[in-house]
Design a protein around this motif. Structure first.
Motif, short mmCIF file in Angstrom:
data_model
loop_
_atom_site.label_atom_id
_atom_site.label_comp_id
_atom_site.label_asym_id
_atom_site.label_seq_id
_atom_site.Cartn_x
_atom_site.Cartn_y
_atom_site.Cartn_z
N ALA A 82 0.84 -1.20 0.00
CA ALA A 82 0.00 0.00 0.00
C ALA A 82 0.88 1.25 0.00
N ALA A 83 0.41 2.30 -0.66
CA ALA A 83 1.16 3.55 -0.68
C ALA A 83 1.34 4.10 0.73
N HIS A 84 0.31 3.95 1.57
CA HIS A 84 0.43 4.50 2.93
C HIS A 84 1.48 3.75 3.74
N CYS A 85 1.77 2.51 3.36
CA CYS A 85 2.86 1.76 4.01
C CYS A 85 4.21 2.27 3.53
N ALA A 86 4.33 2.48 2.21
CA ALA A 86 5.60 2.94 1.64
C ALA A 86 5.99 4.31 2.16
N LYS A 87 4.99 5.14 2.49
CA LYS A 87 5.27 6.49 2.97
C LYS A 87 5.50 6.54 4.48
N ALA A 88 5.26 5.43 5.16
CA ALA A 88 5.32 5.43 6.63
C ALA A 88 6.73 5.40 7.18
N VAL A 89 7.66 4.83 6.42
CA VAL A 89 9.03 4.63 6.90
C VAL A 89 10.00 5.06 5.79
N ALA A 90 11.09 5.69 6.17
CA ALA A 90 12.09 6.11 5.18
C ALA A 90 12.63 4.91 4.42
N LYS A 91 12.90 5.10 3.13
CA LYS A 91 13.35 4.01 2.27
C LYS A 91 14.52 3.25 2.87
N GLN A 92 15.49 3.97 3.42
CA GLN A 92 16.70 3.31 3.93
C GLN A 92 16.43 2.45 5.16
N ASP A 93 15.25 2.63 5.78
CA ASP A 93 14.93 1.86 6.98
C ASP A 93 13.97 0.70 6.72
N ILE A 94 13.42 0.63 5.51
CA ILE A 94 12.47 -0.45 5.20
C ILE A 94 13.22 -1.75 4.90
N ARG A 95 12.71 -2.85 5.45
CA ARG A 95 13.23 -4.17 5.14
C ARG A 95 12.07 -5.05 4.68
#
Length: 272
Positions: A82-95
């Motif tokens: 979901a877009a709201h998930c992708a926007k929730a955390v900075a790219k470098q911190d997503i796993r």
């Protein structure tokens, strides 16, 4: 009525992130705290599921290892969420965590994210375009879900049984699940969903659930897959509570974004 995304509250990079409340349903979130109740959510009215049956189901964690959303493998190098998930955390911190049925284990893969694509029309879940594609660093070792054709209406026939998957709550305000869970829910007609949610857009959304409620996605499940067989027809987006009578879950209608997802999911070409 307070409608929110189905992502939970979570601590990411030292900042408390919360899903904004809107006058529509609650968006299903992941394993962190729930935006509405401070707890996390998981599939309501379902049962434990197997990655052997659904190898494309994955979840997302933040820099602290906290699950905050679900996602689905769409190619060897990308997952949709979901877009709201992708926007929730900075790219470098997503796993992206793949191949891990039980979150308490070290099974499977944990991959970073090199690129985030978010539908350009997205503003919040209740306005539609709640879809994103994350390109991972490395290769995913698990089979992707199939995508529907951009003009495929057959998989969206009213009453079709679809399966929603996630690691979120098992009850509204309940505890999070350590295991992947699933529940089968029937697709709801556009006219009925429009009556249930005045923000419903049949071009970009699809609803699923029983009139009496009891089976649904919930906080912590946002971004996870709604499938018919192995075909991805929906992405968990939002809802009014979890499993409430007369309030089916609302999902992103994947066929409206198949071309975009395929373009973003195409494996990268490596040059010497």
């Amino acid at each position: 009525m307070s409608v929110k995304s189905r992502r939970s509250l979570l601590l990411a990079s030292g900042a408390l992130l919360a899903v904004a409340a809107v006058t529509v349903p609650v968006v299903v979130g992941t394993a962190s705290a729930d935006p509405g109740s401070g707890n996390q959510a998981r599939i309501v009215g379902g049962e434990k599921a197997s990655l052997g049956d659904h190898p494309y189901a994955v979840f997302l964690t933040d820099g602290g290892g906290n699950q905050f959303c679900g996602a689905v493998i769409v190619s060897s190098t990308a997952v949709a969420t979901a877009a709201h998930c992708a926007k929730a955390v900075a790219k470098q911190d997503i796993r992206v965590v793949a191949g891990r049925e039980d979150k308490r284990t070290d099974d499977g893969q944990v991959l970073g994210v090199s690129k985030v694509w978010i539908s350009k029309g997205y503003s919040d879940p209740t306005q539609g375009d709640d879809v994103a594609v994350l390109t991972v660093r490395g290769q995913l070792d698990y089979r992707p879900a199939k995508l529907p054709g951009s003009d495929d209406t057959s998989v969206y026939a009213t009453g079709t049984k679809a399966t929603v998957l996630g690691w979120g709550r098992v009850a509204d305000g309940g505890a999070r699940s350590d295991y992947l869970r699933s529940v089968d829910v029937p697709l709801v007609s556009d006219s009925e969903c429009s009556a249930d949610y005045n923000v419903y857009n049949q071009k970009t959304m699809v609803c699923a659930g029983y009139p009496e409620g009891g089976k649904d996605a919930c906080q912590g499940d946002s971004g996870g897959p709604l499938v018919v067989g192995d075909t991805l027809i929906g992405i968990v987006s939002f809802g009014d509570g979890c499993g409430k009578a007369g309030k089916p879950g609302v999902y992103t209608r994947v066929s409206a974004y198949t071309d975009d997802i395929e373009a973003q999911a195409r494996p990268r070409t490596l040059f010497p």
